[in-house]
Each structure stands twice: as C-alpha cells, then as structure tokens.
Design a protein around this motif. Structure first.
Motif, PDB file in Angstrom:
ATOM      1  N   SER A 195      -6.934 -70.262  37.391  1.00 21.22           N
ATOM      2  CA  SER A 195      -7.718 -71.472  37.596  1.00 21.22           C
ATOM      3  C   SER A 195      -8.027 -71.596  39.074  1.00 21.22           C
ATOM      4  O   SER A 195      -7.309 -71.061  39.912  1.00 21.22           O
ATOM      5  CB  SER A 195      -6.960 -72.710  37.099  1.00 21.22           C
ATOM      6  N   GLY A 196      -9.104 -72.290  39.392  1.00 20.33           N
ATOM      7  CA  GLY A 196      -9.505 -72.466  40.779  1.00 20.33           C
ATOM      8  C   GLY A 196     -10.443 -71.376  41.238  1.00 20.33           C
ATOM      9  O   GLY A 196     -10.872 -70.524  40.457  1.00 20.33           O
ATOM     10  N   THR A 197     -10.771 -71.405  42.512  1.00 23.68           N
ATOM     11  CA  THR A 197     -11.690 -70.436  43.102  1.00 23.68           C
ATOM     12  C   THR A 197     -11.168 -69.986  44.464  1.00 23.68           C
ATOM     13  O   THR A 197     -10.360 -70.661  45.089  1.00 23.68           O
ATOM     14  CB  THR A 197     -13.098 -71.040  43.297  1.00 23.68           C
ATOM     15  N   ALA A 198     -11.669 -68.833  44.886  1.00 21.37           N
ATOM     16  CA  ALA A 198     -11.343 -68.308  46.210  1.00 21.37           C
ATOM     17  C   ALA A 198     -12.515 -67.452  46.672  1.00 21.37           C
ATOM     18  O   ALA A 198     -12.823 -66.440  46.030  1.00 21.37           O
ATOM     19  CB  ALA A 198     -10.058 -67.490  46.183  1.00 21.37           C
ATOM     20  N   ALA A 199     -13.169 -67.867  47.725  1.00 19.06           N
ATOM     21  CA  ALA A 199     -14.331 -67.160  48.244  1.00 19.06           C
ATOM     22  C   ALA A 199     -13.977 -65.722  48.601  1.00 19.06           C
ATOM     23  O   ALA A 199     -12.956 -65.463  49.235  1.00 19.06           O
ATOM     24  CB  ALA A 199     -14.885 -67.880  49.463  1.00 19.06           C
ATOM     25  N   GLY A 200     -14.800 -64.792  48.151  1.00 16.86           N
ATOM     26  CA  GLY A 200     -14.611 -63.388  48.495  1.00 16.86           C
ATOM     27  C   GLY A 200     -13.556 -62.658  47.685  1.00 16.86           C
ATOM     28  O   GLY A 200     -13.284 -61.492  47.943  1.00 16.86           O
ATOM     29  N   VAL A 201     -12.941 -63.312  46.714  1.00 18.81           N
ATOM     30  CA  VAL A 201     -11.899 -62.683  45.906  1.00 18.81           C
ATOM     31  C   VAL A 201     -12.517 -62.209  44.586  1.00 18.81           C
ATOM     32  O   VAL A 201     -13.143 -63.002  43.876  1.00 18.81           O
ATOM     33  CB  VAL A 201     -10.730 -63.654  45.634  1.00 18.81           C
ATOM     34  N   ASN A 202     -12.344 -60.931  44.274  1.00 12.59           N
ATOM     35  CA  ASN A 202     -12.809 -60.365  43.015  1.00 12.59           C
ATOM     36  C   ASN A 202     -11.830 -60.806  41.930  1.00 12.59           C
ATOM     37  O   ASN A 202     -10.708 -60.313  41.863  1.00 12.59           O
ATOM     38  CB  ASN A 202     -12.868 -58.843  43.130  1.00 12.59           C
ATOM     39  N   GLN A 203     -12.246 -61.740  41.085  1.00 12.84           N
ATOM     40  CA  GLN A 203     -11.327 -62.318  40.106  1.00 12.84           C
ATOM     41  C   GLN A 203     -10.886 -61.293  39.064  1.00 12.84           C
ATOM     42  O   GLN A 203      -9.756 -61.341  38.601  1.00 12.84           O
ATOM     43  CB  GLN A 203     -11.937 -63.535  39.424  1.00 12.84           C
ATOM     44  N   ARG A 204     -11.741 -60.336  38.706  1.00 15.99           N
ATOM     45  CA  ARG A 204     -11.353 -59.299  37.754  1.00 15.99           C
ATOM     46  C   ARG A 204     -10.196 -58.477  38.315  1.00 15.99           C
ATOM     47  O   ARG A 204      -9.187 -58.258  37.633  1.00 15.99           O
ATOM     48  CB  ARG A 204     -12.536 -58.389  37.423  1.00 15.99           C
ATOM     49  N   LEU A 205     -10.304 -58.055  39.570  1.00 17.12           N
ATOM     50  CA  LEU A 205      -9.220 -57.292  40.186  1.00 17.12           C
ATOM     51  C   LEU A 205      -7.976 -58.154  40.371  1.00 17.12           C
ATOM     52  O   LEU A 205      -6.855 -57.677  40.188  1.00 17.12           O
ATOM     53  CB  LEU A 205      -9.664 -56.689  41.513  1.00 17.12           C
ATOM     54  N   PHE A 206      -8.160 -59.413  40.742  1.00 21.55           N
ATOM     55  CA  PHE A 206      -7.020 -60.325  40.870  1.00 21.55           C
ATOM     56  C   PHE A 206      -6.252 -60.376  39.548  1.00 21.55           C
ATOM     57  O   PHE A 206      -5.029 -60.235  39.521  1.00 21.55           O
ATOM     58  CB  PHE A 206      -7.509 -61.721  41.275  1.00 21.55           C
ATOM     59  N   ASN A 207      -6.966 -60.542  38.441  1.00 26.45           N
ATOM     60  CA  ASN A 207      -6.324 -60.593  37.125  1.00 26.45           C
ATOM     61  C   ASN A 207      -5.595 -59.294  36.808  1.00 26.45           C
ATOM     62  O   ASN A 207      -4.477 -59.315  36.282  1.00 26.45           O
ATOM     63  CB  ASN A 207      -7.350 -60.894  36.036  1.00 26.45           C
ATOM     64  N   GLN A 208      -6.209 -58.150  37.110  1.00 27.76           N
ATOM     65  CA  GLN A 208      -5.576 -56.859  36.839  1.00 27.76           C
ATOM     66  C   GLN A 208      -4.312 -56.673  37.672  1.00 27.76           C
ATOM     67  O   GLN A 208      -3.318 -56.133  37.183  1.00 27.76           O
ATOM     68  CB  GLN A 208      -6.559 -55.717  37.086  1.00 27.76           C
ATOM     69  N   VAL A 209      -4.336 -57.101  38.922  1.00 30.00           N
ATOM     70  CA  VAL A 209      -3.157 -57.020  39.788  1.00 30.00           C
ATOM     71  C   VAL A 209      -2.036 -57.898  39.237  1.00 30.00           C
ATOM     72  O   VAL A 209      -0.878 -57.475  39.146  1.00 30.00           O
ATOM     73  CB  VAL A 209      -3.513 -57.399  41.247  1.00 30.00           C
ATOM     74  N   VAL A 210      -2.377 -59.113  38.835  1.00 33.69           N
ATOM     75  CA  VAL A 210      -1.379 -60.023  38.258  1.00 33.69           C
ATOM     76  C   VAL A 210      -0.729 -59.397  37.030  1.00 33.69           C
ATOM     77  O   VAL A 210       0.503 -59.384  36.902  1.00 33.69           O
ATOM     78  CB  VAL A 210      -2.024 -61.389  37.903  1.00 33.69           C
ATOM     79  N   VAL A 211      -1.532 -58.851  36.130  1.00 34.76           N
ATOM     80  CA  VAL A 211      -0.995 -58.242  34.907  1.00 34.76           C
ATOM     81  C   VAL A 211      -0.077 -57.073  35.249  1.00 34.76           C
ATOM     82  O   VAL A 211       1.005 -56.933  34.669  1.00 34.76           O
ATOM     83  CB  VAL A 211      -2.140 -57.800  33.970  1.00 34.76           C
ATOM     84  N   ALA A 212      -0.470 -56.230  36.195  1.00 35.64           N
ATOM     85  CA  ALA A 212       0.357 -55.082  36.570  1.00 35.64           C
ATOM     86  C   ALA A 212       1.701 -55.522  37.146  1.00 35.64           C
ATOM     87  O   ALA A 212       2.749 -54.962  36.800  1.00 35.64           O
ATOM     88  CB  ALA A 212      -0.386 -54.203  37.574  1.00 35.64           C
ATOM     89  N   ILE A 213       1.693 -56.518  38.023  1.00 37.66           N
ATOM     90  CA  ILE A 213       2.952 -56.995  38.612  1.00 37.66           C
ATOM     91  C   ILE A 213       3.822 -57.638  37.542  1.00 37.66           C
ATOM     92  O   ILE A 213       5.031 -57.417  37.493  1.00 37.66           O
ATOM     93  CB  ILE A 213       2.688 -57.961  39.784  1.00 37.66           C
ATOM     94  N   MET A 214       3.222 -58.426  36.659  1.00 38.88           N
ATOM     95  CA  MET A 214       4.008 -59.074  35.591  1.00 38.88           C
ATOM     96  C   MET A 214       4.635 -58.052  34.640  1.00 38.88           C
ATOM     97  O   MET A 214       5.772 -58.229  34.202  1.00 38.88           O
ATOM     98  CB  MET A 214       3.147 -60.070  34.813  1.00 38.88           C
ATOM     99  N   ARG A 215       3.908 -56.987  34.318  1.00 38.47           N
ATOM    100  CA  ARG A 215       4.490 -55.932  33.469  1.00 38.47           C
ATOM    101  C   ARG A 215       5.708 -55.316  34.141  1.00 38.47           C
ATOM    102  O   ARG A 215       6.748 -55.130  33.508  1.00 38.47           O
ATOM    103  CB  ARG A 215       3.452 -54.848  33.177  1.00 38.47           C
TER     104      ARG A 215
END
Length: 100
Positions: free
Chosen positions: A63-83
């Motif tokens: 949720s929310g926004t962040a200028a200049g942040v690729n949200q698709r990559l952010f989501n993939q990074v989160v999933v990898a760390i959580m795994r």
C-alpha cells in the motif's frame, strides 16, 4: 520478467530492522525489513524510507506510493526475503530469487 534477483543484507541481519540491497534487470535498490512486524519498505542506501510504500503481511499486499520505485520488483524482493525468512526462521543474510 526478471530472470533473477540478487538480495544481500547490508550489515548484521540479527537486528530488529535489516537493510537489504537488491539487483535485478540492471537496476538496484534497497528495502528495509522490520523483523518483529515483518513489514517491508523501500529505502535509500542509508535505510531511510522512500515515500509511504510498504508491504504489511497482515494485509497481504503493498500500500502507498514511492516515487521512482519499481513496485513489481519491490514485490518480488519482498516475496524472496519472506520465503528465506520462513525457511530459516530469522532474517536471512541472502535471499536470491530465480525465475524460469
């Protein structure tokens, strides 16, 4: 689609907040992982949050926004760390992800 993402803890991963550096698709970025709450936020290289974008596992989506942040990559990074976190039971030193 990203073929692989390299993810490394910057410093000691045993703290309550861990800064991770990631590299993918000729891009780099940082995320912080708040271990007690399992919340993630994009960050700069010093660990300061960027915008108000966050991933809260209680909600199960960003949720929310962040200028200049690729949200698709952010989501993939989160999933990898959580795994990696779920496998180890602690914040991982690395959490590389591979997609084929």
């Amino acid at each position: 689609m990203t073929a692989s993402i390299g993810i490394w803890a910057q410093g000691d991963p045993s703290g309550e907040s861990v800064l991770y550096r990631w590299e993918a698709d000729q891009q780099t970025g940082y995320v912080t992982f708040e271990v007690p709450t399992r919340r993630f936020r994009p960050a700069d290289d010093s660990g300061q949050p960027i915008g108000d974008l966050s991933f809260d596992p209680a909600v199960g989506e960003p949720s929310g926004t962040a200028a200049g942040v690729n949200q698709r990559l952010f989501n993939q990074v989160v999933v990898a760390i959580m795994r990696a976190y779920r496998r180890a039971g602690t914040a991982p030193a690395t959490a590389h992800a591979y997609y084929y």
